[in-house]
Enzyme design. Structure first.
Site, PDB file in Angstrom:
ATOM      1  N   ASP A  31      27.608  49.855  59.783  1.00  0.00           N
ATOM      2  CA  ASP A  31      27.998  48.453  59.892  1.00  0.00           C
ATOM      3  C   ASP A  31      29.038  48.316  61.005  1.00  0.00           C
ATOM      4  O   ASP A  31      29.956  49.123  61.117  1.00  0.00           O
ATOM      5  CB  ASP A  31      28.568  47.958  58.560  1.00  0.00           C
ATOM      6  CG  ASP A  31      28.619  46.437  58.473  1.00  0.00           C
ATOM      7  OD1 ASP A  31      27.900  45.876  57.631  1.00  0.00           O
ATOM      8  OD2 ASP A  31      29.381  45.814  59.253  1.00  0.00           O
ATOM      9  N   ASN A  88      23.368  41.777  48.960  1.00  0.00           N
ATOM     10  CA  ASN A  88      23.684  40.357  48.900  1.00  0.00           C
ATOM     11  C   ASN A  88      22.389  39.572  49.088  1.00  0.00           C
ATOM     12  O   ASN A  88      21.615  39.859  50.006  1.00  0.00           O
ATOM     13  CB  ASN A  88      24.675  39.986  50.002  1.00  0.00           C
ATOM     14  CG  ASN A  88      26.012  40.710  49.851  1.00  0.00           C
ATOM     15  OD1 ASN A  88      26.460  40.933  48.737  1.00  0.00           O
ATOM     16  ND2 ASN A  88      26.625  41.079  50.958  1.00  0.00           N
ATOM     17  N   GLN A  95      24.851  36.654  51.551  1.00  0.00           N
ATOM     18  CA  GLN A  95      23.971  37.211  52.586  1.00  0.00           C
ATOM     19  C   GLN A  95      24.121  36.412  53.874  1.00  0.00           C
ATOM     20  O   GLN A  95      23.997  35.182  53.869  1.00  0.00           O
ATOM     21  CB  GLN A  95      22.505  37.168  52.122  1.00  0.00           C
ATOM     22  CG  GLN A  95      21.547  37.836  53.104  1.00  0.00           C
ATOM     23  CD  GLN A  95      20.110  37.877  52.577  1.00  0.00           C
ATOM     24  OE1 GLN A  95      19.800  37.311  51.530  1.00  0.00           O
ATOM     25  NE2 GLN A  95      19.236  38.547  53.317  1.00  0.00           N
ATOM     26  N   HIS A 101      18.765  44.133  53.392  1.00  0.00           N
ATOM     27  CA  HIS A 101      19.525  45.340  53.696  1.00  0.00           C
ATOM     28  C   HIS A 101      20.387  45.713  52.494  1.00  0.00           C
ATOM     29  O   HIS A 101      20.805  44.849  51.724  1.00  0.00           O
ATOM     30  CB  HIS A 101      20.396  45.161  54.945  1.00  0.00           C
ATOM     31  CG  HIS A 101      21.258  43.950  54.912  1.00  0.00           C
ATOM     32  ND1 HIS A 101      20.775  42.692  55.170  1.00  0.00           N
ATOM     33  CD2 HIS A 101      22.574  43.793  54.637  1.00  0.00           C
ATOM     34  CE1 HIS A 101      21.757  41.813  55.064  1.00  0.00           C
ATOM     35  NE2 HIS A 101      22.863  42.451  54.728  1.00  0.00           N
ATOM     36  N   LEU A 102      20.642  46.989  52.403  1.00  0.00           N
ATOM     37  CA  LEU A 102      21.426  47.540  51.316  1.00  0.00           C
ATOM     38  C   LEU A 102      22.701  48.111  51.943  1.00  0.00           C
ATOM     39  O   LEU A 102      22.631  48.882  52.900  1.00  0.00           O
ATOM     40  CB  LEU A 102      20.566  48.627  50.664  1.00  0.00           C
ATOM     41  CG  LEU A 102      20.959  49.290  49.366  1.00  0.00           C
ATOM     42  CD1 LEU A 102      19.699  49.788  48.691  1.00  0.00           C
ATOM     43  CD2 LEU A 102      21.892  50.423  49.638  1.00  0.00           C
ATOM     44  N   HIS A 103      23.849  47.671  51.449  1.00  0.00           N
ATOM     45  CA  HIS A 103      25.131  48.212  51.917  1.00  0.00           C
ATOM     46  C   HIS A 103      25.439  49.473  51.127  1.00  0.00           C
ATOM     47  O   HIS A 103      25.373  49.464  49.888  1.00  0.00           O
ATOM     48  CB  HIS A 103      26.271  47.230  51.670  1.00  0.00           C
ATOM     49  CG  HIS A 103      26.185  45.935  52.412  1.00  0.00           C
ATOM     50  ND1 HIS A 103      26.936  45.656  53.531  1.00  0.00           N
ATOM     51  CD2 HIS A 103      25.454  44.823  52.179  1.00  0.00           C
ATOM     52  CE1 HIS A 103      26.679  44.432  53.954  1.00  0.00           C
ATOM     53  NE2 HIS A 103      25.777  43.904  53.148  1.00  0.00           N
TER      54      HIS A 103
HETATM   55  P1  AMP Z   1      25.297  40.533  54.640  1.00  0.00           P
HETATM   56  O1  AMP Z   1      26.514  39.657  54.703  1.00  0.00           O
HETATM   57  O2  AMP Z   1      25.076  41.183  53.300  1.00  0.00           O
HETATM   58  O3  AMP Z   1      24.078  39.796  55.140  1.00  0.00           O
HETATM   59  O4  AMP Z   1      25.585  41.756  55.618  1.00  0.00           O
HETATM   60  C1  AMP Z   1      25.403  41.688  56.993  1.00  0.00           C
HETATM   61  C2  AMP Z   1      26.171  42.835  57.581  1.00  0.00           C
HETATM   62  O5  AMP Z   1      25.683  43.076  58.896  1.00  0.00           O
HETATM   63  C3  AMP Z   1      27.680  42.583  57.729  1.00  0.00           C
HETATM   64  O6  AMP Z   1      28.390  43.574  56.988  1.00  0.00           O
HETATM   65  C4  AMP Z   1      27.924  42.694  59.225  1.00  0.00           C
HETATM   66  O7  AMP Z   1      29.156  43.311  59.526  1.00  0.00           O
HETATM   67  C5  AMP Z   1      26.752  43.519  59.693  1.00  0.00           C
HETATM   68  N1  AMP Z   1      26.334  43.339  61.056  1.00  0.00           N
HETATM   69  C6  AMP Z   1      26.105  42.178  61.699  1.00  0.00           C
HETATM   70  N2  AMP Z   1      25.692  42.392  62.965  1.00  0.00           N
HETATM   71  C7  AMP Z   1      25.652  43.739  63.124  1.00  0.00           C
HETATM   72  C8  AMP Z   1      25.313  44.606  64.213  1.00  0.00           C
HETATM   73  N3  AMP Z   1      24.914  44.121  65.408  1.00  0.00           N
HETATM   74  N4  AMP Z   1      25.402  45.948  64.029  1.00  0.00           N
HETATM   75  C9  AMP Z   1      25.812  46.446  62.833  1.00  0.00           C
HETATM   76  N5  AMP Z   1      26.123  45.685  61.766  1.00  0.00           N
HETATM   77  C10 AMP Z   1      26.064  44.356  61.911  1.00  0.00           C
END
Ligand code: AMP
Ligand code: ZN
Length: 115
Positions: A31, A88, A95, A101-103
């Site tokens: 991330d 999320n 989200q 995606h899975l964190h």
């Molecule tokens: P969500 O809020 O669950 O949709 O998570 C999206 C995640 O994507 C967030 O934790 C962001 O920090 C991450 N994110 C957004 N753009 C990028 C990117 N270009 N490279 C890596 N992570 C990203």
């Protein structure tokens, strides 16, 4: 692939990301705004908007994401101490990127309840 999807573009290699795993079904990246010492994002190559869109037809990718998380937790050194998996879904779920995606978060003690 969805041309206007950030994660589809990362999967396609059009946008750079720090990849830590890839196979025929999924990739995992770091991330870019980490919320813990280890913060990975595991995502299908296929564009699935949200966990809310999963069906039985997606059993293979859903299983792969979870199994890869277990493997990556070990390789990142957080398996023994513990870690958190988060998905999320939708606006109230927090989200922000509409590609499933899975964190994987680890390396510090997590709080409960989540924010
Ligand atoms: P969500 O809020 O669950 O949709 O998570 C999206 C995640 O994507 C967030 O934790 C962001 O920090 C991450 N994110 C957004 N753009 C990028 C990117 N270009 N490279 C890596 N992570 C990203
Ligand atoms: Zn996508």
């Amino acid at each position: 692939m969805s041309a206007d999807c950030l994660f589809c573009r990362i999967v396609a290699g059009e946008i750079p990301a720090a990849r830590v795993h890839e196979d025929e079904l999924m990739i995992a990246i770091r991330d870019r705004n980490p919320q813990a010492p280890v913060h990975l994002l595991l995502m299908p190559r296929e564009h699935i908007e949200s966990a809310a869109d999963l069906t039985d037809a997606d059993a293979a990718i859903a299983g792969r994401l979870l199994a890869a998380a277990a493997t990556l937790a070990r390789s990142e050194g957080v398996a023994d101490g513990g870690y958190r998996l988060v998905v999320n879904a939708g606006v109230d779920g927090g989200q922000t990127v509409s590609h499933l995606h899975l964190h994987l978060l680890g390396g510090r003690r997590m709080q409960w309840p989540p924010g």
